[in-house]
Design a protein around this motif. Structure first.
Motif, PDB file in Angstrom:
ATOM      1  N   MET A  21       0.850  -1.199   0.000  1.00 47.88           N
ATOM      2  CA  MET A  21       0.000   0.000   0.000  1.00 47.88           C
ATOM      3  C   MET A  21       0.882   1.244   0.000  1.00 47.88           C
ATOM      4  SD  MET A  21      -3.022   1.039   2.678  1.00 47.88           S
ATOM      5  CE  MET A  21      -3.970   2.540   2.399  1.00 47.88           C
ATOM      6  N   LEU A  22       0.455   2.214  -0.818  1.00 43.66           N
ATOM      7  CA  LEU A  22       1.261   3.414  -0.970  1.00 43.66           C
ATOM      8  C   LEU A  22       1.246   4.226   0.316  1.00 43.66           C
ATOM      9  CD1 LEU A  22       2.904   5.156  -2.911  1.00 43.66           C
ATOM     10  CD2 LEU A  22       0.775   6.305  -3.559  1.00 43.66           C
ATOM     11  N   ASN A  23       2.419   4.557   0.810  1.00 40.29           N
ATOM     12  CA  ASN A  23       2.557   5.351   2.019  1.00 40.29           C
ATOM     13  C   ASN A  23       2.606   6.825   1.622  1.00 40.29           C
ATOM     14  OD1 ASN A  23       3.296   6.570   4.441  1.00 40.29           O
ATOM     15  ND2 ASN A  23       4.555   4.817   5.055  1.00 40.29           N
ATOM     16  N   LEU A  24       1.496   7.527   1.820  1.00 44.64           N
ATOM     17  CA  LEU A  24       1.406   8.917   1.391  1.00 44.64           C
ATOM     18  C   LEU A  24       2.328   9.815   2.207  1.00 44.64           C
ATOM     19  CD1 LEU A  24      -2.439   9.320   0.775  1.00 44.64           C
ATOM     20  CD2 LEU A  24      -0.625   8.962  -0.900  1.00 44.64           C
ATOM     21  N   SER A  25       2.491   9.504   3.475  1.00 45.15           N
ATOM     22  CA  SER A  25       3.369  10.335   4.303  1.00 45.15           C
ATOM     23  C   SER A  25       4.817  10.243   3.829  1.00 45.15           C
ATOM     24  CB  SER A  25       3.265   9.912   5.769  1.00 45.15           C
ATOM     25  OG  SER A  25       3.669   8.551   5.938  1.00 45.15           O
ATOM     26  N   HIS A  26       5.235   9.025   3.441  1.00 45.68           N
ATOM     27  CA  HIS A  26       6.596   8.867   2.909  1.00 45.68           C
ATOM     28  C   HIS A  26       6.736   9.593   1.577  1.00 45.68           C
ATOM     29  CE1 HIS A  26      10.441   7.025   2.000  1.00 45.68           C
ATOM     30  NE2 HIS A  26       9.948   6.602   0.831  1.00 45.68           N
ATOM     31  N   LEU A  27       5.692   9.502   0.751  1.00 47.72           N
ATOM     32  CA  LEU A  27       5.721  10.192  -0.538  1.00 47.72           C
ATOM     33  C   LEU A  27       5.809  11.702  -0.337  1.00 47.72           C
ATOM     34  CD1 LEU A  27       5.515   9.760  -3.628  1.00 47.72           C
ATOM     35  CD2 LEU A  27       3.050  10.023  -3.399  1.00 47.72           C
ATOM     36  N   TYR A  28       5.064  12.198   0.650  1.00 47.00           N
ATOM     37  CA  TYR A  28       5.105  13.636   0.926  1.00 47.00           C
ATOM     38  C   TYR A  28       6.483  14.059   1.416  1.00 47.00           C
ATOM     39  CZ  TYR A  28       3.756  18.184   2.790  1.00 47.00           C
ATOM     40  OH  TYR A  28       3.680  19.534   3.051  1.00 47.00           O
ATOM     41  N   SER A  29       7.112  13.197   2.194  1.00 49.64           N
ATOM     42  CA  SER A  29       8.445  13.532   2.691  1.00 49.64           C
ATOM     43  C   SER A  29       9.479  13.549   1.576  1.00 49.64           C
ATOM     44  CB  SER A  29       8.869  12.536   3.784  1.00 49.64           C
ATOM     45  OG  SER A  29       9.028  11.230   3.228  1.00 49.64           O
ATOM     46  N   GLN A  30       9.219  12.795   0.512  1.00 48.27           N
ATOM     47  CA  GLN A  30      10.162  12.735  -0.599  1.00 48.27           C
ATOM     48  C   GLN A  30       9.927  13.830  -1.638  1.00 48.27           C
ATOM     49  OE1 GLN A  30      12.828  10.536  -0.942  1.00 48.27           O
ATOM     50  NE2 GLN A  30      12.308  10.023   1.174  1.00 48.27           N
ATOM     51  N   LEU A  31       8.662  14.233  -1.823  1.00 45.73           N
ATOM     52  CA  LEU A  31       8.332  15.176  -2.899  1.00 45.73           C
ATOM     53  C   LEU A  31       7.745  16.487  -2.398  1.00 45.73           C
ATOM     54  CD1 LEU A  31       6.747  12.699  -5.480  1.00 45.73           C
ATOM     55  CD2 LEU A  31       9.098  13.556  -5.398  1.00 45.73           C
ATOM     56  N   GLY A  32       7.422  16.565  -1.138  1.00 45.88           N
ATOM     57  CA  GLY A  32       6.894  17.809  -0.610  1.00 45.88           C
ATOM     58  C   GLY A  32       5.450  18.055  -1.020  1.00 45.88           C
ATOM     59  N   ILE A  33       5.115  19.346  -1.170  1.00 45.14           N
ATOM     60  CA  ILE A  33       3.724  19.737  -1.404  1.00 45.14           C
ATOM     61  C   ILE A  33       3.190  19.275  -2.761  1.00 45.14           C
ATOM     62  CG2 ILE A  33       4.250  21.969  -2.445  1.00 45.14           C
ATOM     63  CD1 ILE A  33       1.919  23.154  -0.851  1.00 45.14           C
ATOM     64  N   MET A  34       4.072  18.993  -3.723  1.00 46.90           N
ATOM     65  CA  MET A  34       3.642  18.582  -5.062  1.00 46.90           C
ATOM     66  C   MET A  34       3.474  17.066  -5.181  1.00 46.90           C
ATOM     67  SD  MET A  34       3.348  21.504  -6.204  1.00 46.90           S
ATOM     68  CE  MET A  34       2.762  21.014  -7.810  1.00 46.90           C
ATOM     69  N   ALA A  35       3.519  16.363  -4.068  1.00 44.71           N
ATOM     70  CA  ALA A  35       3.415  14.907  -4.116  1.00 44.71           C
ATOM     71  C   ALA A  35       2.067  14.464  -4.676  1.00 44.71           C
ATOM     72  CB  ALA A  35       3.643  14.315  -2.715  1.00 44.71           C
ATOM     73  N   LEU A  36       0.969  15.026  -4.179  1.00 45.54           N
ATOM     74  CA  LEU A  36      -0.366  14.609  -4.617  1.00 45.54           C
ATOM     75  C   LEU A  36      -0.644  14.966  -6.074  1.00 45.54           C
ATOM     76  CD1 LEU A  36      -2.585  15.296  -1.458  1.00 45.54           C
ATOM     77  CD2 LEU A  36      -1.718  13.117  -2.329  1.00 45.54           C
ATOM     78  N   PRO A  37      -0.332  16.186  -6.549  1.00 43.72           N
ATOM     79  CA  PRO A  37      -0.540  16.473  -7.977  1.00 43.72           C
ATOM     80  C   PRO A  37       0.263  15.558  -8.909  1.00 43.72           C
ATOM     81  CG  PRO A  37      -0.276  18.511  -6.767  1.00 43.72           C
ATOM     82  CD  PRO A  37       0.041  17.406  -5.813  1.00 43.72           C
ATOM     83  N   LEU A  38       1.511  15.278  -8.546  1.00 40.82           N
ATOM     84  CA  LEU A  38       2.323  14.405  -9.384  1.00 40.82           C
ATOM     85  C   LEU A  38       1.812  12.963  -9.336  1.00 40.82           C
ATOM     86  CD1 LEU A  38       5.893  15.784  -8.578  1.00 40.82           C
ATOM     87  CD2 LEU A  38       4.643  15.993 -10.739  1.00 40.82           C
ATOM     88  N   LEU A  39       1.344  12.541  -8.162  1.00 44.72           N
ATOM     89  CA  LEU A  39       0.768  11.200  -8.056  1.00 44.72           C
ATOM     90  C   LEU A  39      -0.491  11.084  -8.906  1.00 44.72           C
ATOM     91  CD1 LEU A  39       0.666   8.383  -6.754  1.00 44.72           C
ATOM     92  CD2 LEU A  39      -0.616   9.423  -4.854  1.00 44.72           C
ATOM     93  N   ALA A  40      -1.331  12.114  -8.887  1.00 42.29           N
ATOM     94  CA  ALA A  40      -2.547  12.099  -9.703  1.00 42.29           C
ATOM     95  C   ALA A  40      -2.211  12.042 -11.184  1.00 42.29           C
ATOM     96  CB  ALA A  40      -3.388  13.344  -9.397  1.00 42.29           C
ATOM     97  N   CYS A  41      -1.208  12.802 -11.608  1.00 44.29           N
ATOM     98  CA  CYS A  41      -0.799  12.783 -13.014  1.00 44.29           C
ATOM     99  C   CYS A  41      -0.297  11.402 -13.424  1.00 44.29           C
ATOM    100  CB  CYS A  41       0.283  13.826 -13.262  1.00 44.29           C
ATOM    101  SG  CYS A  41      -0.310  15.531 -13.234  1.00 44.29           S
ATOM    102  N   SER A  42       0.480  10.774 -12.558  1.00 48.37           N
ATOM    103  CA  SER A  42       1.019   9.456 -12.889  1.00 48.37           C
ATOM    104  C   SER A  42      -0.081   8.406 -12.984  1.00 48.37           C
ATOM    105  CB  SER A  42       2.057   9.040 -11.853  1.00 48.37           C
ATOM    106  OG  SER A  42       1.465   8.915 -10.569  1.00 48.37           O
ATOM    107  N   LEU A  43      -1.048   8.456 -12.071  1.00 50.35           N
ATOM    108  CA  LEU A  43      -2.147   7.480 -12.089  1.00 50.35           C
ATOM    109  C   LEU A  43      -3.047   7.678 -13.299  1.00 50.35           C
ATOM    110  CD1 LEU A  43      -3.142   7.367  -8.294  1.00 50.35           C
ATOM    111  CD2 LEU A  43      -1.781   5.706  -9.596  1.00 50.35           C
ATOM    112  N   ILE A  44      -3.339   8.930 -13.640  1.00 44.55           N
ATOM    113  CA  ILE A  44      -4.164   9.205 -14.825  1.00 44.55           C
ATOM    114  C   ILE A  44      -3.454   8.752 -16.093  1.00 44.55           C
ATOM    115  CG2 ILE A  44      -5.178  11.042 -16.222  1.00 44.55           C
ATOM    116  CD1 ILE A  44      -5.672  12.591 -13.643  1.00 44.55           C
TER     117      ILE A  44
END
Length: 227
Positions: free
Chosen positions: A1-24
């Motif tokens: 399962m994707l760890n959003l907190s770890h992703l945020y720590s790696q990419l900062g505030i743009m983690a969610l927009p970039l994740l959405a782009c990759s999934l789409i």
């Protein structure tokens, strides 16, 4: 399962927009490939052979051919079934119906490709924005530091900032390239579809086109006749 907190720590505030782009991007790629595979089944040769064995006045066998073509997934089969079903219409009206049908199928073939191109354009910008915001946060931390500034502090900040640009480019590359390649694939399917429908339309008009060898032989005979 994707760890959003770890992703945020790696990419900062743009983690969610970039994740959405990759999934789409991934979802569109899978959907478009499956759709084009289903649409690209080439049945022109079999249709040509079937038409060669039929007379345009043989309504019973033509009806059976229409039913057979309707059950196939390839666009060429469905298009020829549609055209044969309208064989008793005038040539102009039949071509208008075929033109509207082709317009709809062209939209279906290229559906989602503009969105892929758009994601390919905005992903690097999102990554660059993340880099700029990461640098701003890094300089804020540096300004708030009262002690000596160690290379580790700068390395962590720069690493966080540069990762967003890298991820943005990683998303953009397959999005843009796949949009172009899938567009070429869709255009090839559409071109073959147009050729198949033109052939069937000529057959309905009583014009039967032989293969290229027969056509070249006929052209050679005509040339010799006029020499």
């Amino acid at each position: 399962m994707l760890n959003l907190s770890h992703l945020y720590s790696q990419l900062g505030i743009m983690a969610l927009p970039l994740l959405a782009c990759s999934l789409i991007t991934l979802a569109l790629l899978i959907e478009r490939v499956i759709q084009l595979i289903l649409f690209s089944g080439s049945s022109h040769r079999s249709i040509k052979k079937s038409l060669a064995q039929l007379s345009k006045d043989d309504d019973q066998n033509i009806y059976l051919l229409i039913m057979s073509l309707k059950n196939r997934r390839a666009l060429s089969a469905k298009g020829n079934a549609m055209l044969l079903a309208h064989r008793n219409f005038t040539k102009v009206l039949r071509e208008d119906v075929a033109g509207l049908w082709l317009q709809e199928k062209r939209y279906q073939l290229r559906s989602g490709l503009r969105l892929l191109s758009l994601i390919g354009m905005i992903s690097p910008l999102l990554g660059l924005l993340g880099t700029v915001l990461g640098l701003i946060d890094m300089f804020k931390d540096v300004a708030a530091t009262t002690g000596s500034i160690t290379p580790n502090i700068l390395a962590d900040g720069l690493g966080l900032a540069m990762r967003t640009t890298a991820i943005g480019l990683i998303i953009a590359l397959p999005a843009i390239s796949s949009a172009q390649l899938l567009g070429l694939w869709a255009d090839r399917i559409f071109s073959r579809l147009e050729h198949s429908l033109n052939y069937t339309n000529l057959w309905i008009e009583g014009v039967f086109i032989n293969d290229e060898q027969d056509l070249s032989n006929e052209a050679l005979k005509n040339k010799e006749r006029f020499v």
